[in-house]
Enzyme design. Sequence first.
Site, PDB file in Angstrom:
ATOM      1  N   LYS A  89       0.847  -1.191   0.000  1.00  0.00           N
ATOM      2  CA  LYS A  89       0.000   0.000   0.000  1.00  0.00           C
ATOM      3  C   LYS A  89       0.884   1.244   0.000  1.00  0.00           C
ATOM      4  O   LYS A  89       1.701   1.440   0.904  1.00  0.00           O
ATOM      5  CB  LYS A  89      -0.896   0.003   1.244  1.00  0.00           C
ATOM      6  CG  LYS A  89      -1.692   1.299   1.431  1.00  0.00           C
ATOM      7  CD  LYS A  89      -2.395   1.327   2.786  1.00  0.00           C
ATOM      8  CE  LYS A  89      -3.023   2.688   3.071  1.00  0.00           C
ATOM      9  NZ  LYS A  89      -3.621   2.768   4.415  1.00  0.00           N
ATOM     10  N   ASP A 105      -2.101  10.660   3.514  1.00  0.00           N
ATOM     11  CA  ASP A 105      -3.509  10.334   3.714  1.00  0.00           C
ATOM     12  C   ASP A 105      -4.180  11.371   4.610  1.00  0.00           C
ATOM     13  O   ASP A 105      -4.013  11.363   5.835  1.00  0.00           O
ATOM     14  CB  ASP A 105      -3.642   8.945   4.336  1.00  0.00           C
ATOM     15  CG  ASP A 105      -5.093   8.534   4.501  1.00  0.00           C
ATOM     16  OD1 ASP A 105      -5.951   9.107   3.807  1.00  0.00           O
ATOM     17  OD2 ASP A 105      -5.355   7.617   5.308  1.00  0.00           O
ATOM     18  N   LYS A 110      -9.446  13.372   8.378  1.00  0.00           N
ATOM     19  CA  LYS A 110      -8.900  12.965   9.661  1.00  0.00           C
ATOM     20  C   LYS A 110      -8.780  14.159  10.597  1.00  0.00           C
ATOM     21  O   LYS A 110      -8.732  15.309  10.138  1.00  0.00           O
ATOM     22  CB  LYS A 110      -7.497  12.369   9.462  1.00  0.00           C
ATOM     23  CG  LYS A 110      -7.444  11.044   8.752  1.00  0.00           C
ATOM     24  CD  LYS A 110      -5.991  10.614   8.572  1.00  0.00           C
ATOM     25  CE  LYS A 110      -5.892   9.258   7.883  1.00  0.00           C
ATOM     26  NZ  LYS A 110      -6.355   8.158   8.750  1.00  0.00           N
ATOM     27  N   ASP A 147       1.871   6.456   5.627  1.00  0.00           N
ATOM     28  CA  ASP A 147       0.848   5.545   5.129  1.00  0.00           C
ATOM     29  C   ASP A 147       1.290   4.802   3.870  1.00  0.00           C
ATOM     30  O   ASP A 147       0.528   4.017   3.320  1.00  0.00           O
ATOM     31  CB  ASP A 147      -0.458   6.308   4.856  1.00  0.00           C
ATOM     32  CG  ASP A 147      -1.693   5.441   5.063  1.00  0.00           C
ATOM     33  OD1 ASP A 147      -1.582   4.389   5.709  1.00  0.00           O
ATOM     34  OD2 ASP A 147      -2.773   5.826   4.576  1.00  0.00           O
ATOM     35  N   ASP A 191     -11.815   7.491   4.120  1.00  0.00           N
ATOM     36  CA  ASP A 191     -10.581   7.246   4.870  1.00  0.00           C
ATOM     37  C   ASP A 191     -10.260   5.755   4.959  1.00  0.00           C
ATOM     38  O   ASP A 191      -9.219   5.379   5.483  1.00  0.00           O
ATOM     39  CB  ASP A 191     -10.689   7.849   6.272  1.00  0.00           C
ATOM     40  CG  ASP A 191      -9.342   7.915   6.974  1.00  0.00           C
ATOM     41  OD1 ASP A 191      -8.315   7.955   6.281  1.00  0.00           O
ATOM     42  OD2 ASP A 191      -9.312   7.930   8.222  1.00  0.00           O
ATOM     43  N   GLU A 233      -9.294   3.975   2.523  1.00  0.00           N
ATOM     44  CA  GLU A 233      -8.858   4.030   1.129  1.00  0.00           C
ATOM     45  C   GLU A 233      -7.825   2.972   0.774  1.00  0.00           C
ATOM     46  O   GLU A 233      -7.679   2.601  -0.390  1.00  0.00           O
ATOM     47  CB  GLU A 233      -8.295   5.422   0.818  1.00  0.00           C
ATOM     48  CG  GLU A 233      -6.845   5.658   1.185  1.00  0.00           C
ATOM     49  CD  GLU A 233      -6.548   5.525   2.667  1.00  0.00           C
ATOM     50  OE1 GLU A 233      -5.437   5.097   3.019  1.00  0.00           O
ATOM     51  OE2 GLU A 233      -7.429   5.855   3.495  1.00  0.00           O
ATOM     52  N   ARG A 255      -7.667  -0.223   1.272  1.00  0.00           N
ATOM     53  CA  ARG A 255      -8.258  -1.434   0.684  1.00  0.00           C
ATOM     54  C   ARG A 255      -8.761  -1.169  -0.734  1.00  0.00           C
ATOM     55  O   ARG A 255      -8.827  -2.088  -1.554  1.00  0.00           O
ATOM     56  CB  ARG A 255      -9.380  -1.944   1.594  1.00  0.00           C
ATOM     57  CG  ARG A 255     -10.562  -0.999   1.737  1.00  0.00           C
ATOM     58  CD  ARG A 255     -11.353  -1.247   3.015  1.00  0.00           C
ATOM     59  NE  ARG A 255     -10.656  -0.756   4.186  1.00  0.00           N
ATOM     60  CZ  ARG A 255     -11.133  -0.835   5.428  1.00  0.00           C
ATOM     61  NH1 ARG A 255     -12.324  -1.376   5.647  1.00  0.00           N
ATOM     62  NH2 ARG A 255     -10.456  -0.381   6.442  1.00  0.00           N
TER      63      ARG A 255
END
Length: 534
Positions: A304, A309, A316, A327, A386, A388, A390
């Site tokens: 990933k 993010d 967030k 991230d 959020d 995201e 996956r």
Amino acid sequence: MTAAAPKNKVTSKKKPAPKPTEKINSAPEMFKFVAGTGVLPKITVGQASFASEDIAVLAIYAEGKLSTLAQKADTASKGLLSHALSKTTKPGALEQVVSVINPNKTGPSVFVLVGLGEQEQVNLSRLQKATLAGLAAVKKIQAQTVFFALHLEIPKTDLLQTATVLCVRTLVQSHYEFNACKQVSDPKNPPPSYALATHQTHATEVKTGIVQGLATGYGMHLARDLGNLPGNICTPIYLAETAKQLAKQYKLKVDILDEKKMATLGMNSLLSVGKGSSNPPRLIALSYQGKKSSKQAPIALIGKGITFDTGGISLKPGEAMDEMKFDMCGAASVLGTLKAVCELKLPINLVVVVAAAENMPAGNASKPGDIVESLSGKTIEILNTDAEGRLILCDAITYTQQTYQPESIIDVATLTGACVIALGKIRSGLFSNNDTMAAALSQSGDYTLDKVWRLPLDEEYHEQLKSNFADFANIGGRNAGSVTAACFLQKFADKTPWAHLDIAGTAWYSGDAKGASGRPVPLLSDYLIRIATA
């Protein structure tokens, strides 16, 4: 009052705006930085006993009991070490360090005696703690050469190679510095050279352990650099350029899909994440061919790569949002693992895929309630932007299956805060549809101290992902958040042996020690080494 126009004014036609470039050196001058190229300590095979190095790092046990090499040093120095320990409170306690200056003309200038505690209780974990304590003392002395022998103290001979790998990796990482964004980029004091003591009857294990430990350390170095770079530098395009650098260095095949290619293929789930950003997403694939037969299906690592993010429209909280540059540590770790594999020239076939995007809020960003069709054809209701990770991983998994037909897949992601709540900063979460694969990963985690804990994938958890409007939703509520995230990915793994590592708690440190950890490069490297040498 309007000022008069200056005389002799030079006029020129307005230049067109520069076209976007994908080169790393488009960043400001101070940020021309290639990850994983910093100064690392030199580590070689030493002699069976301390020689002419400036410092000798030797082990002692509880109540001042000397290790075999420490006994030899004590004899050679006419009782220097035992005399120093006799004046020490509780000598040999775990992590206790006693530095002894050697006035004699022969032998090292300083003996660094490191406590391992009770001899019968020595294990890999204690060995690593003692190594870190000893290295802290070494750094204060600022020597040029160091004789190191703690790895020989592991009680089981069959763990000698594993202990050597652990100590070498720890040596390399203890000298890691991230100075890419500082005015002074070079370390003030270059790291010393280390000579590791050789076991008289098991020299091969020590030599092999040094090679594997160095390769793992180099891989961690790359992963930490990428993780530590800020989001304005380490963009999806920067990750793509890093992949090109690796491909050039190790003669790998590299394929990079831009947003147009991904749209043509139908990777709408991945594209939905990067829509709101001015930094376009990339799908990066690197192929390593270590097997002579090209027909051998590869092992696939998928990372990933959310380079920053914000949470998107599901924004967030502002506190500690700077840490969301980490991230992309899943992507960093699979690239770091690839570097280790290349350094070792392992006889395996490996494909590393990075799904890279930046998750930003904007007028064209995905909204809660939007529905997208993934590359697999499955439709997804985005209930939370959020969640995201996956969304980019599911298309990467499908792409990897369709393009490479891998024998197995491991995806690595800083996926859920729920995993941090469940396991803290100690273990990564492990999910798998294959018991053999899960057991092997768990074993490698134990050997490397890059530990994991297997969590369930019961069919009942999938019920939480039901949607009234799409095939399923991208979140399943607050309960079992890390499990439902893994269940989401499992829907795309199909029958391929697959494992998912949730490294949200282990990929970086916070507080005063803030920075990328380089995990799970040790775990993945050991796992692949054991497959290659089985």
